[in-house]
Design an enzyme around this catalytic site. Structure first.
Site, PDB file in Angstrom:
ATOM      1  N   GLY A 172     -20.413   7.499   2.572  1.00  0.00           N
ATOM      2  CA  GLY A 172     -19.589   7.695   1.423  1.00  0.00           C
ATOM      3  C   GLY A 172     -20.141   7.806   0.160  1.00  0.00           C
ATOM      4  O   GLY A 172     -21.056   6.887  -0.222  1.00  0.00           O
ATOM      5  N   GLY A 175     -18.222   8.385  -2.666  1.00  0.00           N
ATOM      6  CA  GLY A 175     -16.957   8.513  -3.514  1.00  0.00           C
ATOM      7  C   GLY A 175     -17.249   7.435  -4.676  1.00  0.00           C
ATOM      8  O   GLY A 175     -18.455   7.006  -4.805  1.00  0.00           O
ATOM      9  N   ASN A 176     -16.290   7.041  -5.436  1.00  0.00           N
ATOM     10  CA  ASN A 176     -16.410   5.966  -6.398  1.00  0.00           C
ATOM     11  C   ASN A 176     -17.191   4.652  -5.912  1.00  0.00           C
ATOM     12  O   ASN A 176     -18.306   4.472  -6.641  1.00  0.00           O
ATOM     13  CB  ASN A 176     -14.959   5.553  -6.891  1.00  0.00           C
ATOM     14  CG  ASN A 176     -14.911   4.547  -7.953  1.00  0.00           C
ATOM     15  OD1 ASN A 176     -15.947   4.354  -8.544  1.00  0.00           O
ATOM     16  ND2 ASN A 176     -13.976   3.692  -7.993  1.00  0.00           N
ATOM     17  N   ALA A 177     -16.796   4.117  -4.541  1.00  0.00           N
ATOM     18  CA  ALA A 177     -17.289   3.028  -4.107  1.00  0.00           C
ATOM     19  C   ALA A 177     -18.692   3.136  -3.510  1.00  0.00           C
ATOM     20  O   ALA A 177     -19.869   2.462  -4.004  1.00  0.00           O
ATOM     21  CB  ALA A 177     -16.491   2.014  -3.136  1.00  0.00           C
ATOM     22  N   LYS A 222       1.017  -0.891   0.072  1.00  0.00           N
ATOM     23  CA  LYS A 222      -0.114   0.058   0.006  1.00  0.00           C
ATOM     24  C   LYS A 222       0.755   1.389   0.069  1.00  0.00           C
ATOM     25  O   LYS A 222       2.021   0.922   0.495  1.00  0.00           O
ATOM     26  CB  LYS A 222      -0.835  -0.077   1.271  1.00  0.00           C
ATOM     27  CG  LYS A 222      -2.242   0.891   1.191  1.00  0.00           C
ATOM     28  CD  LYS A 222      -3.080   0.223   0.554  1.00  0.00           C
ATOM     29  CE  LYS A 222      -4.619   1.031   0.379  1.00  0.00           C
ATOM     30  NZ  LYS A 222      -5.615   0.326   0.090  1.00  0.00           N
TER      31      LYS A 222
HETATM   32  N1  GLU Z   1      -7.315   0.449  -3.101  1.00  0.00           N
HETATM   33  C1  GLU Z   1      -8.152  -0.795  -3.228  1.00  0.00           C
HETATM   34  C2  GLU Z   1      -8.106  -1.920  -2.185  1.00  0.00           C
HETATM   35  O1  GLU Z   1      -7.919  -1.139  -1.110  1.00  0.00           O
HETATM   36  C3  GLU Z   1      -7.707  -1.510  -4.531  1.00  0.00           C
HETATM   37  C4  GLU Z   1      -6.450  -1.749  -4.636  1.00  0.00           C
HETATM   38  C5  GLU Z   1      -5.816  -2.506  -6.098  1.00  0.00           C
HETATM   39  O2  GLU Z   1      -6.519  -2.691  -6.744  1.00  0.00           O
HETATM   40  O3  GLU Z   1      -4.905  -2.819  -5.956  1.00  0.00           O
HETATM   41  O4  GLU Z   1      -8.433  -2.801  -2.145  1.00  0.00           O
END
Ligand code: GLU
Length: 437
Positions: A214, A216-218, A102
């Site tokens: 939220g 946002g996108n999700a 991350k």
């Molecule tokens: N940021 C997203 C997560 O927390 C996606 C990570 C990705 O696609 O590698 O799962």
């Protein structure tokens, strides 16, 4: 408690269930590598500013490190490490051959211009390029980063390595090698899991209400899908406030107001002044941002940031089901409270794994030079999510444990399995191997 401690609590619980050794527990609680940098960029006014940046490579036993990069003022080493660890668990939950990583930059992107964000994104890649790559560590979007930023990062990386390398990052724009369906994958996967759960329990979504934190996108996509499933959205919140209506919220209208004016509040309010007559007509209320967590609803979907359901507000949660689309929205203390109330928590490492699943599909397409249709992506995503749900639900039932405990236990078994298989191949360990090679 700090975010990484929360992760450790979940590992400890699963480790006890599985009877893991002390050495195995330790191996699962330590990041492989924590990379740090100070990104210096030129601001539009010509001044230089510096932003702390991180990339944590948690565990790559099952494949290259994988996980998003967030731009958020609270991003720090502890948070990014916890999120990296959760990525390793998530990939193992859905059975994709990737590890956990991350990234984060401590910045408020809302205060930056598009050009400044682009320069920051390029600086991030320059700082960590040696440790990134399709077989090494593959970033993606996360909180406040998006396909455009992934495109910029890819461009910078390709400049550095002097060749095309689309599989070094996922969540790119489709024109630059992104996959169809990646934009909606997190919510699509989560709602597929929720549907599978409803089927199991013989719940009809048409009789259920939902509160969503939220947009946002999700969160926005989850709200649309909840409507499509026939559920009534009775609360919708962003960081400025909660819009609540017992009669049900017009999701499309609210999302377009949010898009246009900045908040779900703006459907009824101008600044701090809200139109009481229209609110009364619609049986609606405008409340504080965190009121969504305790709003009267059958299902609660936290789709924003971590630590939203805590021991203080957990007793007031009315929902019987919590679908964690955000990473880490329910703390371990809140988990205990919820378990005692028989609230089912569908854990993040399962619920939001659709995002990384389609990221993996994108990586596969980039490496094979294929371009899958929307329908193929969707079918494979649904298959992956429902299979993961089935395995976890069955395991939880068999052992009489929560879905989170089952998800961590299954994932840790897979990660440990990969670590052990690798260890056996290392010459130094031959003497200790059970079977002579
Ligand atoms: N940021 C997203 C997560 O927390 C996606 C990570 C990705 O696609 O590698 O799962």
């Amino acid at each position: 408690m700090a975010a990484f401690e929360y992760f450790k609590t979940n590992v400890e619980k699963a480790a006890s269930l599985l009877g893991l050794s002390e050495a195995e527990r330790k191996a699962l609680e330590k990041p492989d590598r924590i990379l740090r940098a100070e990104l210096e960029i030129e601001m539009d006014d010509g001044k230089k500013e510096r932003f702390p940046a991180y990339r944590v490579q948690f565990n790559n036993a099952r494949g290259p490190y994988k996980g998003g990069i967030r731009f958020h003022p609270n991003a720090d080493e502890d948070e990014v490490s916890a999120l990296a660890a959760m990525m390793a668990v998530k990939c193992a939950v859905v059975g994709i051959p990737m590890g956990g990583g991350k990234g984060g930059v401590a910045v408020d992107p809302k205060k930056l211009s598009r050009g400044e964000i682009h320069r920051l994104s390029r600086a991030y890649v320059r700082a960590f390029a040696d440790n990134l790559g399709p077989d090494t560590d593959v970033p993606a979007p996360d909180v406040y980063t998006n396909p455009e930023i992934m495109g910029v990062m890819l461009d910078e990386y390709e400049k550095i390595v002097g060749k095309k390398s689309p599989a070094m990052i996922t969540g790119k724009p489709v024109e630059l090698g992104g996959s169809f369906g990646r934009d909606t994958a997190t919510a699509d996967g989560a709602m597929a899991v929720l549907e599978a759960f409803f089927k199991d329990r013989r719940f009809d979504p048409k009789f259920l209400t939902v509160a969503i934190q939220g947009v946002g996108n999700a969160g926005a996509q989850a709200a649309r899908l909840a409507c499509a499933m026939g559920m009534k959205v009775v609360a919708l919140a962003d960081s400025h406030g909660t819009l609540k209506s017992r009669r049900g919220i017009d999701v499309e209208k609210t999302l377009s107001i949010k898009e246009e004016k900045g908040s779900v509040r703006d459907l009824y309010c101008q600044g701090s002044v809200c139109d009481a007559t229209r609110l009364a007509e619609d049986d609606a209320e405008i409340l504080a941002a965190d009121a969504v967590i305790v709003a009267q609803a059958d299902v609660l979907i936290p789709a924003a940031l971590e630590e939203q359901v805590r021991k203080e507000n957990a007793p007031d949660v009315t929902a019987d089901i919590i679908l964690e689309i955000a990473n880490g929205p329910v703390t371990p203390e809140a988990d205990e409270v919820l378990a005692s109330k028989n609230t089912t928590v569908i854990p993040d490492v399962l619920a939001n794994a659709g995002g990384v699943t389609v990221s993996y599909f994108e990586w596969l397409q980039n490496r094979s030079g294929e371009h899958w249709t929307k329908e193929v992506v969707r079918a494979r995503l649904l298959e992956t999510m429902t299979k993961a749900y089935r395995e976890i639900a069955d395991f939880a039932k068999e052992r009489d444990i929560t879905l989170r405990e089952a998800a961590y236990a299954l994932a840790l078994t897979r990660i440990i399995g990969a670590m052990k298989a690798r260890e056996k191949l290392r010459p130094n360990d031959f003497a200790r191997a059970d079977t002579p090679i």
